[in-house]
Write an enzyme that holds these catalytic residues in place. Structure first.
Site, PDB file in Angstrom:
ATOM      1  N   LYS A 116      42.110  -4.165  -5.084  1.00 25.75           N
ATOM      2  CA  LYS A 116      42.833  -2.895  -5.271  1.00 25.75           C
ATOM      3  C   LYS A 116      43.803  -2.654  -4.111  1.00 25.75           C
ATOM      4  O   LYS A 116      44.960  -2.284  -4.325  1.00 25.75           O
ATOM      5  CB  LYS A 116      41.836  -1.725  -5.332  1.00 25.75           C
ATOM      6  CG  LYS A 116      42.501  -0.355  -5.275  1.00 25.75           C
ATOM      7  CD  LYS A 116      41.506   0.779  -5.257  1.00 25.75           C
ATOM      8  CE  LYS A 116      41.105   1.265  -3.900  1.00 25.75           C
ATOM      9  NZ  LYS A 116      42.134   1.981  -3.135  1.00 25.75           N
ATOM     10  N   ASN A 117      43.312  -2.877  -2.895  1.00 26.62           N
ATOM     11  CA  ASN A 117      44.138  -2.533  -1.733  1.00 26.62           C
ATOM     12  C   ASN A 117      45.280  -3.503  -1.512  1.00 26.62           C
ATOM     13  O   ASN A 117      46.093  -3.312  -0.618  1.00 26.62           O
ATOM     14  CB  ASN A 117      43.270  -2.411  -0.476  1.00 26.62           C
ATOM     15  CG  ASN A 117      42.472  -1.111  -0.487  1.00 26.62           C
ATOM     16  OD1 ASN A 117      42.685  -0.259  -1.357  1.00 26.62           O
ATOM     17  ND2 ASN A 117      41.571  -0.955   0.460  1.00 26.62           N
ATOM     18  N   ARG A 166      46.090   7.190  -2.721  1.00 25.90           N
ATOM     19  CA  ARG A 166      46.524   7.065  -1.330  1.00 25.90           C
ATOM     20  C   ARG A 166      47.705   6.091  -1.221  1.00 25.90           C
ATOM     21  O   ARG A 166      48.610   6.262  -0.405  1.00 25.90           O
ATOM     22  CB  ARG A 166      45.338   6.558  -0.498  1.00 25.90           C
ATOM     23  CG  ARG A 166      45.651   6.248   0.941  1.00 25.90           C
ATOM     24  CD  ARG A 166      45.883   7.504   1.728  1.00 25.90           C
ATOM     25  NE  ARG A 166      46.287   7.230   3.108  1.00 25.90           N
ATOM     26  CZ  ARG A 166      46.717   8.162   3.923  1.00 25.90           C
ATOM     27  NH1 ARG A 166      46.795   9.415   3.532  1.00 25.90           N
ATOM     28  NH2 ARG A 166      47.054   7.866   5.144  1.00 25.90           N
ATOM     29  N   ASP A 180      40.894   8.820  -1.803  1.00 24.41           N
ATOM     30  CA  ASP A 180      39.531   9.225  -1.464  1.00 24.41           C
ATOM     31  C   ASP A 180      39.564  10.271  -0.366  1.00 24.41           C
ATOM     32  O   ASP A 180      40.369  10.202   0.558  1.00 24.41           O
ATOM     33  CB  ASP A 180      38.742   8.011  -0.969  1.00 24.41           C
ATOM     34  CG  ASP A 180      38.311   7.130  -2.128  1.00 24.41           C
ATOM     35  OD1 ASP A 180      38.100   7.674  -3.218  1.00 24.41           O
ATOM     36  OD2 ASP A 180      38.201   5.929  -1.926  1.00 24.41           O
ATOM     37  N   ASP A 225      35.189   0.233   4.350  1.00 24.85           N
ATOM     38  CA  ASP A 225      34.909   0.210   2.908  1.00 24.85           C
ATOM     39  C   ASP A 225      33.580  -0.493   2.589  1.00 24.85           C
ATOM     40  O   ASP A 225      33.024  -0.303   1.510  1.00 24.85           O
ATOM     41  CB  ASP A 225      36.055  -0.477   2.150  1.00 24.85           C
ATOM     42  CG  ASP A 225      37.319   0.387   2.120  1.00 24.85           C
ATOM     43  OD1 ASP A 225      37.272   1.532   2.598  1.00 24.85           O
ATOM     44  OD2 ASP A 225      38.352  -0.088   1.620  1.00 24.85           O
TER      45      ASP A 225
HETATM   46  C1  UD1 Z   1      43.464   1.623   3.908  1.00 24.37           C
HETATM   47  C2  UD1 Z   1      42.689   1.432   2.634  1.00 24.37           C
HETATM   48  C3  UD1 Z   1      41.300   2.057   2.722  1.00 24.37           C
HETATM   49  C4  UD1 Z   1      40.585   1.552   3.950  1.00 24.37           C
HETATM   50  C5  UD1 Z   1      41.450   1.730   5.198  1.00 24.37           C
HETATM   51  C6  UD1 Z   1      40.845   1.131   6.457  1.00 24.37           C
HETATM   52  C7  UD1 Z   1      44.407   1.394   0.923  1.00 24.37           C
HETATM   53  C8  UD1 Z   1      45.040   2.084  -0.245  1.00 24.37           C
HETATM   54  N1  UD1 Z   1      43.421   2.057   1.525  1.00 24.37           N
HETATM   55  O1  UD1 Z   1      43.683   3.022   4.058  1.00 24.37           O
HETATM   56  O2  UD1 Z   1      40.563   1.683   1.553  1.00 24.37           O
HETATM   57  O3  UD1 Z   1      39.382   2.275   4.109  1.00 24.37           O
HETATM   58  O4  UD1 Z   1      42.725   1.086   5.001  1.00 24.37           O
HETATM   59  O5  UD1 Z   1      40.543  -0.200   6.277  1.00 24.37           O
HETATM   60  O6  UD1 Z   1      44.735   0.280   1.268  1.00 24.37           O
HETATM   61  N2  UD1 Z   1      45.615   7.001  11.058  1.00 24.37           N
HETATM   62  C9  UD1 Z   1      46.254   7.926  11.870  1.00 24.37           C
HETATM   63  N3  UD1 Z   1      47.601   8.034  11.761  1.00 24.37           N
HETATM   64  C10 UD1 Z   1      48.346   7.270  10.918  1.00 24.37           C
HETATM   65  C11 UD1 Z   1      47.682   6.334  10.100  1.00 24.37           C
HETATM   66  C12 UD1 Z   1      46.303   6.216  10.188  1.00 24.37           C
HETATM   67  O7  UD1 Z   1      45.626   8.633  12.654  1.00 24.37           O
HETATM   68  O8  UD1 Z   1      49.571   7.411  10.894  1.00 24.37           O
HETATM   69  C13 UD1 Z   1      44.150   6.863  11.158  1.00 24.37           C
HETATM   70  C14 UD1 Z   1      43.458   7.281   9.856  1.00 24.37           C
HETATM   71  O9  UD1 Z   1      43.260   8.672   9.774  1.00 24.37           O
HETATM   72  C15 UD1 Z   1      42.151   6.517   9.976  1.00 24.37           C
HETATM   73  C16 UD1 Z   1      42.576   5.221  10.663  1.00 24.37           C
HETATM   74  O10 UD1 Z   1      43.817   5.497  11.306  1.00 24.37           O
HETATM   75  O11 UD1 Z   1      41.277   7.220  10.822  1.00 24.37           O
HETATM   76  C17 UD1 Z   1      42.737   4.049   9.711  1.00 24.37           C
HETATM   77  O12 UD1 Z   1      43.690   4.368   8.714  1.00 24.37           O
HETATM   78  P1  UD1 Z   1      44.547   3.255   7.954  1.00 24.37           P
HETATM   79  O13 UD1 Z   1      44.196   1.909   8.500  1.00 24.37           O
HETATM   80  O14 UD1 Z   1      45.974   3.674   7.974  1.00 24.37           O
HETATM   81  O15 UD1 Z   1      43.980   3.355   6.467  1.00 24.37           O
HETATM   82  P2  UD1 Z   1      44.756   3.560   5.106  1.00 24.37           P
HETATM   83  O16 UD1 Z   1      45.959   2.664   5.066  1.00 24.37           O
HETATM   84  O17 UD1 Z   1      44.933   4.996   4.811  1.00 24.37           O
END
Ligand code: UD1
Length: 425
Positions: A22-23, A95, A119, A309
């Site tokens: 999915k991701n 997301r 989520d 995850d």
């Molecule tokens: C993606 C995945 C999700 C997975 C996550 C971590 C998708 C659609 N989703 O989510 O399933 O759990 O990676 O492996 O691919 N953060 C900030 N600022 C930002 C960006 C992120 O503070 O600008 C923080 C987030 O709040 C979180 C952490 O960084 O605490 C990780 O986020 P990120 O790696 O960006 O996850 P997603 O891409 O949202």
């Protein structure tokens, strides 16, 4: 209003194949924005988020449909007339809609999105996306209720991420595809799904080096120079982990194919420390378990560490293991919301901030529980395999967002699981 009903069972035997991730697939679908013509994705999972992303791209000018002879194949036909404003009801559902930012800015110089959904693990800020894109010349509208950004010409930049964010890395790579000059992203996330996206972009004509490492460099190429390609989606390591966790708690001898063992190394090592015998086999992983598990400590980390995850699955395994395991969540502090549901099945879990203490119990007992998100929902199905009596899981629509026929796949290895429809109250 479907429910998944699970009975304690085991041992599980045979083999199960997982589809594409999915991701990865959602971001690969977005890559179709770069080039007019027909893009083809294979190994596509049959999950509801693919449908949502398909409708989102449809509203932007890319017609998305499955091959009528092969549902694993997706055709994405880019009309060449791309709109840059996405419909809010779809953006709010997933997301991955945030992944429209980079490609739309890169190809069209403008994007307008409502805040993305997905989520609910608590706050999911996008400050790193904004800081990186701003360094590349993007101007953001300061409005708080939506995201609107413009950049007539993006330029390369040297960007150091505070944290290896998956989404920020993907948006900066995709924004840099047509930026003028060289963009370097340091402390980039290294998840296999990002490498899959970079590989597809490279096949399309983008110039990317350092794929799969923490320093990714992108030399911008002119707009209009990318071409459509056929690309196979990387296997879903989280779905693979779900079937491995099922065998771990129920016992049995199962081979999980479709996902690479190298993408799950740290997880497999930790699962092995808990008792099951794990071997890499051609095309997948074989697990033998007698259902006896011992506790270990677990902390989530960016790849190659244990993914957040995987955590609900590991918590379920710890819930029935001998001893006490301490689980530390380093990515999403709010991501323990399913603990209450596991407790309804008799799990003994105490949370404190971003830690959980899981005291293994001799056995779980079936109950009615509700899936709060995709991965936690799957973990409740796994818990049901180890729970005496009947476990009834509602909130199945969350599981459908990321799991392709979890019921059929578990039944295929001998689990007692069914999906039922109930009338709305
Ligand atoms: C993606 C995945 C999700 C997975 C996550 C971590 C998708 C659609 N989703 O989510 O399933 O759990 O990676 O492996 O691919 N953060 C900030 N600022 C930002 C960006 C992120 O503070 O600008 C923080 C987030 O709040 C979180 C952490 O960084 O605490 C990780 O986020 P990120 O790696 O960006 O996850 P997603 O891409 O949202």
């Amino acid at each position: 209003m479907d429910r998944i009903v699970v009975h304690k069972c085991g041992p599980l035997n045979g083999s199960v194949r997982v589809p594409g991730a999915k991701n990865s697939v959602l971001k690969l679908m977005v890559a179709s924005l770069y080039a007019p013509g027909t893009h083809i994705l294979t190994n596509v999972p049959d999950i509801s988020d693919v449908g949502t992303m398909g409708r989102l791209l449809g509203a932007l000018g890319v017609d998305v449909r499955h091959d009528s002879n092969d549902p694993d194949v997706l055709f994405l036909v880019n009309s060449g007339d791309i709109r840059t404003q996405a419909p809010s009801e779809l953006v709010e559902t997933i997301r991955a809609s945030i992944n429209l930012l980079g490609p739309l800015l890169s190809c069209c110089g403008h994007v307008r999105l409502d805040l993305p959904g997905g989520d609910d693990f608590g706050a999911r800020p996008i400050d790193m996306h904004i800081a990186g894109l701003t360094a590349m010349g993007v101007e953001f509208d300061p409005a708080k209720d939506h995201i609107e950004a413009r950049a007539e010409r993006l330029h390369g930049a040297d960007i150091v991420l505070d944290f290896p964010s998956v989404g920020a890395t993907e948006n900066l790579v995709t924004a840099a595809v047509h930026a003028e000059g060289l963009t370097t992203i340091r402390n980039a996330a290294r998840e296999p799904e990002i490498a899959d996206l970079c590989s597809m972009l490279t096949e399309m004509g983008a110039q990317i080096t350092g794929i799969g490492t923490s320093t990714i460099s992108i030399e911008g190429v002119p707009r209009g120079s990318l071409v459509p390609v056929t690309h196979a989606v990387v296997g879903d390591r989280v779905q693979a982990a779900t079937y491995l966790a099922s065998v771990a708690v129920a016992g049995g001898d199962v081979t999980v194919t479709g996902s690479r063992s190298q993408h799950m190394e740290v997880l497999l090592r930790r699962m092995n420390e808990m008792g099951p015998e794990i071997t890499a086999v051609p095309g997948g992983v074989r697990m033998k378990s007698d259902g006896y598990l011992r506790a270990v400590d677990v902390q989530t980390l960016p790849y190659p560490g244990i993914a957040t995850d995987y955590k609900p699955l590991l918590m379920t395994m710890l819930a029935v293991a001998e001893g006490i395991g301490i689980v530390t969540e380093n990515l999403y502090p709010g991501r323990f919301r399913y603990v209450e549901e596991l407790s309804k099945l008799g799990a003994d879990i105490r949370t404190d901030g971003h830690h959980a203490i899981v005291r293994g119990v001799a056995g779980l007992r079936g109950a009615a529980v509700s899936a709060p998100d995709i991965r936690a929902g799957a973990a409740l199905v796994v818990a049901g395999l180890a729970a005496e009596g009947r476990t009834i899981i509602s909130g199945v629509e969350h599981i459908d967002r990321g799991y392709d026929d979890i019921v059929g796949r578990l039944r295929g290895i001998g689990a007692s699981v069914e999906r039922i429809s109930v009338d709305a109250p």
